[in-house]
Write a protein that holds these residues in place. Structure first.
Motif, PDB file in Angstrom:
ATOM      1  N   THR A  32       0.834  -1.210   0.000  1.00 59.02           N
ATOM      2  CA  THR A  32       0.000   0.000   0.000  1.00 59.02           C
ATOM      3  C   THR A  32       0.857   1.245   0.000  1.00 59.02           C
ATOM      4  OG1 THR A  32      -0.083  -0.115   2.383  1.00 59.02           O
ATOM      5  CG2 THR A  32      -1.969  -1.025   1.191  1.00 59.02           C
ATOM      6  N   ASP A  33       0.378   2.266  -0.622  1.00 59.17           N
ATOM      7  CA  ASP A  33       1.105   3.532  -0.684  1.00 59.17           C
ATOM      8  C   ASP A  33       1.254   4.170   0.677  1.00 59.17           C
ATOM      9  OD1 ASP A  33       0.143   4.837  -3.979  1.00 59.17           O
ATOM     10  OD2 ASP A  33       1.750   3.502  -3.285  1.00 59.17           O
ATOM     11  N   SER A  34       0.308   3.884   1.562  1.00 57.85           N
ATOM     12  CA  SER A  34       0.333   4.542   2.875  1.00 57.85           C
ATOM     13  C   SER A  34       1.589   4.191   3.658  1.00 57.85           C
ATOM     14  CB  SER A  34      -0.904   4.164   3.687  1.00 57.85           C
ATOM     15  OG  SER A  34      -0.962   2.766   3.845  1.00 57.85           O
ATOM     16  N   GLN A  35       2.164   3.008   3.393  1.00 60.28           N
ATOM     17  CA  GLN A  35       3.388   2.632   4.114  1.00 60.28           C
ATOM     18  C   GLN A  35       4.542   3.548   3.758  1.00 60.28           C
ATOM     19  OE1 GLN A  35       3.028  -1.630   2.919  1.00 60.28           O
ATOM     20  NE2 GLN A  35       3.851  -1.956   4.956  1.00 60.28           N
ATOM     21  N   LEU A  36       4.449   4.153   2.558  1.00 64.64           N
ATOM     22  CA  LEU A  36       5.539   5.011   2.117  1.00 64.64           C
ATOM     23  C   LEU A  36       5.494   6.377   2.770  1.00 64.64           C
ATOM     24  CD1 LEU A  36       5.301   4.081  -1.620  1.00 64.64           C
ATOM     25  CD2 LEU A  36       7.245   3.591  -0.153  1.00 64.64           C
ATOM     26  N   LEU A  37       4.428   6.640   3.491  1.00 62.51           N
ATOM     27  CA  LEU A  37       4.296   7.964   4.079  1.00 62.51           C
ATOM     28  C   LEU A  37       5.038   8.099   5.402  1.00 62.51           C
ATOM     29  CD1 LEU A  37       0.519   8.547   3.397  1.00 62.51           C
ATOM     30  CD2 LEU A  37       2.451   9.469   2.136  1.00 62.51           C
ATOM     31  N   ASN A  38       5.562   6.977   5.903  1.00 65.21           N
ATOM     32  CA  ASN A  38       6.229   7.041   7.200  1.00 65.21           C
ATOM     33  C   ASN A  38       7.556   6.323   7.195  1.00 65.21           C
ATOM     34  OD1 ASN A  38       3.975   8.171   8.805  1.00 65.21           O
ATOM     35  ND2 ASN A  38       2.995   6.256   8.228  1.00 65.21           N
ATOM     36  N   ARG A  39       8.453   6.803   8.064  1.00 61.23           N
ATOM     37  CA  ARG A  39       9.625   6.002   8.405  1.00 61.23           C
ATOM     38  C   ARG A  39       9.223   5.328   9.696  1.00 61.23           C
ATOM     39  NH1 ARG A  39      14.886   9.654   8.408  1.00 61.23           N
ATOM     40  NH2 ARG A  39      13.462  11.339   8.918  1.00 61.23           N
ATOM     41  N   SER A  40       9.536   4.060   9.843  1.00 59.86           N
ATOM     42  CA  SER A  40       9.062   3.395  11.050  1.00 59.86           C
ATOM     43  C   SER A  40      10.178   2.662  11.758  1.00 59.86           C
ATOM     44  CB  SER A  40       7.935   2.425  10.702  1.00 59.86           C
ATOM     45  OG  SER A  40       8.449   1.387   9.906  1.00 59.86           O
ATOM     46  N   CYS A  41       9.946   2.475  13.055  1.00 60.00           N
ATOM     47  CA  CYS A  41      10.886   1.749  13.888  1.00 60.00           C
ATOM     48  C   CYS A  41      10.050   0.883  14.808  1.00 60.00           C
ATOM     49  CB  CYS A  41      11.726   2.742  14.693  1.00 60.00           C
ATOM     50  SG  CYS A  41      12.813   1.967  15.888  1.00 60.00           S
ATOM     51  N   SER A  42      10.327  -0.412  14.840  1.00 58.38           N
ATOM     52  CA  SER A  42       9.548  -1.267  15.734  1.00 58.38           C
ATOM     53  C   SER A  42      10.463  -2.300  16.356  1.00 58.38           C
ATOM     54  CB  SER A  42       8.415  -1.954  14.971  1.00 58.38           C
ATOM     55  OG  SER A  42       8.947  -2.867  14.041  1.00 58.38           O
ATOM     56  N   PHE A  43      10.100  -2.713  17.568  1.00 56.12           N
ATOM     57  CA  PHE A  43      10.882  -3.743  18.236  1.00 56.12           C
ATOM     58  C   PHE A  43      10.067  -4.380  19.339  1.00 56.12           C
ATOM     59  CE2 PHE A  43      11.715  -0.922  21.827  1.00 56.12           C
ATOM     60  CZ  PHE A  43      11.711   0.338  21.247  1.00 56.12           C
ATOM     61  N   GLN A  44      10.567  -5.506  19.782  1.00 57.99           N
ATOM     62  CA  GLN A  44       9.896  -6.267  20.831  1.00 57.99           C
ATOM     63  C   GLN A  44      10.633  -6.041  22.145  1.00 57.99           C
ATOM     64  OE1 GLN A  44       7.426  -8.955  20.536  1.00 57.99           O
ATOM     65  NE2 GLN A  44       7.551  -9.329  22.723  1.00 57.99           N
ATOM     66  N   VAL A  45       9.883  -5.872  23.236  1.00 54.68           N
ATOM     67  CA  VAL A  45      10.492  -5.714  24.554  1.00 54.68           C
ATOM     68  C   VAL A  45       9.974  -6.809  25.474  1.00 54.68           C
ATOM     69  CG1 VAL A  45      10.820  -4.179  26.530  1.00 54.68           C
ATOM     70  CG2 VAL A  45      10.551  -3.213  24.252  1.00 54.68           C
ATOM     71  N   ASN A  46      10.887  -7.488  26.136  1.00 49.15           N
ATOM     72  CA  ASN A  46      10.501  -8.474  27.161  1.00 49.15           C
ATOM     73  C   ASN A  46      11.122  -8.022  28.470  1.00 49.15           C
ATOM     74  OD1 ASN A  46       9.648  -9.848  24.939  1.00 49.15           O
ATOM     75  ND2 ASN A  46      10.604 -11.776  25.475  1.00 49.15           N
ATOM     76  N   VAL A  47      10.288  -7.711  29.462  1.00 50.59           N
ATOM     77  CA  VAL A  47      10.827  -7.306  30.758  1.00 50.59           C
ATOM     78  C   VAL A  47      10.644  -8.464  31.715  1.00 50.59           C
ATOM     79  CG1 VAL A  47      10.761  -5.569  32.565  1.00 50.59           C
ATOM     80  CG2 VAL A  47      10.022  -4.979  30.277  1.00 50.59           C
ATOM     81  N   GLN A  48      11.740  -8.916  32.277  1.00 56.07           N
ATOM     82  CA  GLN A  48      11.616 -10.062  33.171  1.00 56.07           C
ATOM     83  C   GLN A  48      12.565  -9.925  34.351  1.00 56.07           C
ATOM     84  OE1 GLN A  48      14.753 -12.817  30.783  1.00 56.07           O
ATOM     85  NE2 GLN A  48      12.641 -13.085  30.263  1.00 56.07           N
ATOM     86  N   VAL A  49      12.251 -10.649  35.379  1.00 57.06           N
ATOM     87  CA  VAL A  49      13.136 -10.716  36.533  1.00 57.06           C
ATOM     88  C   VAL A  49      13.679 -12.129  36.544  1.00 57.06           C
ATOM     89  CG1 VAL A  49      13.331 -10.503  39.019  1.00 57.06           C
ATOM     90  CG2 VAL A  49      11.669  -9.127  37.780  1.00 57.06           C
TER      91      VAL A  49
END
Lengths: 347, 302
Positions: A113-130
């Protein structure tokens, strides 16, 4: 009349829920109208009554003060607990600083889709554990089958022969901590920018036009404007450009010239960022096949030997055990034991 | 007689004086009973939820099975965050390409010249170069609290012959019905610990959590599923910085005169020439001519 402090004796409290209420009747009934023996009685009663009443008044006063003090103390404790519990039951915060990481170009894709070209994106997964800490004198044993682990825990006490001595080992469930997992998605627009610090010099309609004019001047780095959203109250706006890349060019500087009639105002520009969290989950780990064994504080053997002995003992069905996958014990220092997610094979 | 009257008067006044009356003590004691009960309840609640440091979550939360496989490490460790699946996407305009040099110094050199002329047999291509900057999240702050319009459906058996989408549909159908105690579903998400359903109206989530358990038909059978409150997370703060990718260069405004593979070779030859200020090229990727592209970056370590 002068009973023990009702505040300390709770039994009395339940028997005489309102001690103070009992003070007035005796006062008026017995003190003032003592009986037939007229003056003399009155005389004595007067003095006594006076002293009683004064004493009673004093007593009531100090009683009330005492109760008030206690109540205030209770209120303070309640407020403290409420604050404490509210913070932990209502929300908790996670703050992370993400270290610099080297990025590698994986591929160049043609987006659907063209809409994806409208943004620069950054994504990641976070796991917080003890991480789980295995204490001195403890061991972890993982069985092949869940039922065996359950059985071992059910039996609870196990007498394990370790060379010359019999050690009393207690089997229990591993108290794992809770974990939080989520994905962070951030999108920085290539076509929109945030503008702030817009002076309140013109009515909304006119200001929108001025913004459009200023931001379309290519000599200042601007470009064709698709639309302007302007909020007079906050003095801010979101400008959407037709072409991507214009936003990037403008954002190279922190401000931009806005022309209103004969004057030029420097308004602040910043990236238009949309950020949200996905797949947010809080859960507690539960160990189904691994059992915690305790009670080996005083065992005077090396860890390898103890692990072997535990393995041998719990392999035997007659000891309530079964096939053992892994044994690890900590005899001298606490250790971090890493637990991994159980992967089940789906049929 | 008069004296008596006076005393009576005085004493009566004293009785009615602004000092605390026995009635007031009564009221104060009632208040104390109430306060004591409240304190007792709170203490009980605190005991039940444990000593809540940030790593413990004090409400009935779903469970995920874990197992110990023997990996240990000496020492102690506090709560830690593991970051993974870092993925950065940057759109590239038509007629562009990405060049990564072995030596970052070469990239710097190439960037010193904004315009480059690529010589071909019959003509010259004039292109521009630009450094590559990627948005990186440097700090993140997330807060979470019980969402009163969402629930978590858990206890879904493993091994059901349903895709994620099918499962979401079936649960939305069941919990979308008022007859089951549900309501209009606004949002749904498939999680490892279960399925999250978000309702359009207030009260639905509470109602469902109150009931707690439901017999839901799936794949021709009925399964007992559990519904509990859902904690949702929100980003309070996310600091982003634009970090240049050392060693990489974006080539722009490449005229559309040849197809992808040919263009790839032409560019590589040009940028490898030391005479042109170039050097050894590690990777070169071209946006397919006639299209806009999306450059996908992943992390080497995370």
């Amino acid at each position: 009349m002068f009973r023990g402090s009702p505040l300390v004796d709770s039994r009395q409290e339940s028997r005489n829920p309102g001690l103070g209420c009992q003070l007035s009747p005796p006062l008026s009934r017995h003190t003032w109208f003592p009986g037939r023996a007229g003056n003399w009685f009155q005389g004595v009663t007067r003095a006594r009554a006076r002293s009683f009443l004064r004493a009673d008044a004093d007593y009531t006063k100090s009683l009330a003060e005492e109760i008030k003090k206690q109540n205030n103390r209770l209120k303070k404790e309640i407020r403290k607990l409420e604050a404490e519990l509210q913070v932990s039951t209502r929300d908790f915060q996670i703050q992370e600083n993400i270290p610099e990481t080297k990025m590698k170009l994986e591929s160049i894709e043609i987006p659907e889709t063209d809409s994806q070209l409208l943004n620069r994106s950054c994504s990641f997964q976070v796991n917080v554990q003890v991480p789980y800490e295995l204490q001195r004198g403890q061991a972890l044993i993982t069985f092949e089958k869940e039922e065996v682990a359950k059985n071992v825990i059910r039996m609870r006490n196990h007498l394990v022969q370790m060379e010359d001595e019999s050690v009393d080992i207690v089997a229990q469930q591993v108290p794992l901590n809770s974990e939080v997992r989520f994905q962070v998605h951030v999108q920085i627009s290539e076509v929109k920018i945030n503008v702030t610090g817009i002076p309140d010099k013109l009515p909304a309609d006119q200001m929108r036009d001025k913004l459009e004019l200023s931001f379309s001047k290519s000599r200042n780095g601007g470009g064709e404007v698709e639309c302007v959203e302007y909020d007079t109250q906050s003095g801010s706006a979101v400008i959407t450009f037709v072409e991507s890349g214009v936003a990037g060019k403008i954002l190279k500087k922190k401000d931009y010239p806005l022309y209103i009639n004969q004057n030029c105002y420097n308004v602040i520009v910043s990236p238009y960022i949309e950020k949200h969290v996905e797949k947010f989950q809080v859960f507690s780990g539960i160990s189904t096949r691994t059992v915690l064994l305790t009670g080996m504080d005083n065992v005077d053997l090396d860890e390898d030997t103890v692990e072997d002995l535990i393995n041998i003992h719990f392999q035997r069905k007659k000891n309530g055990g079964g096939e053992v996958d892994v044994v690890k014990c900590s005899l001298h220092h606490p250790q971090i034991a890493y637990f991994e997610e159980e992967t089940y094979e789906t049929i | 007689m008069l004296h008596f009257k006076k005393t009576t008067q005085k004493l009566k006044e004293q009785q009615q004086s602004p000092g605390p009356s026995p009635r007031a003590c009564c009221i104060l004691l009632e208040e104390q009973t109430r306060l004591k009960k409240r304190l007792h309840d709170l203490q009980k609640l605190r005991k039940e939820s444990g000593n809540c440091p940030q790593d413990k979550v004090p409400f009935p939360c779903p469970e995920l099975p874990f197992v110990f496989r023997g990996h240990t490490q000496q020492g102690k460790e506090g709560p830690k965050s593991l970051l993974s699946n870092l993925r950065i996407c940057s759109p590239l305009p038509r007629g562009s390409a990405l060049v990564t040099f072995d030596d970052p110094e070469v990239a710097k050199q190439v960037l010193q010249q904004k315009e480059h002329e690529i010589c071909l047999e019959e003509c010259r291509l004039r292109v521009q170069v630009q450094p590559l900057e990627l948005p990186m999240v440097t700090t993140i702050q997330v807060s979470s609290q019980i969402d009163d319009r969402r629930v978590l459906v858990s206890g879904i058996p493993v091994g059901l012959k349903l895709s994620e989408e099918q499962l979401l549909d079936k649960l939305e159908i069941f919990f979308g019905k008022a007859s089951n105690g549900g309501g209009d579903v606004e949002v749904r998400e498939f999680l490892q610990v279960g399925v999250m359903l978000g309702f359009a109206e207030d009260g639905v989530a509470q109602r469902l959590c109150q009931t707690g358990q439901f017999k839901v038909p799936l794949c021709g059978r009925h399964f007992l599923l559990r519904v509990s409150p859902y904690m949702s997370g929100e980003i309070q703060k996310a600091e982003i910085s634009f970090q240049p990718v050392a060693g990489s260069v974006v080539v722009l405004n490449i005229p559309d005169v040849m197809d992808g593979p040919e263009l790839h070779d032409v560019l590589e030859i040009h940028f490898q020439k030391p005479t042109r200020g170039g050097g050894e090229v590690e990777t070169l990727k071209v946006v397919p001519p006639g299209h806009q592209g999306m450059a996908v970056f992943t992390s080497l370590s995370v």
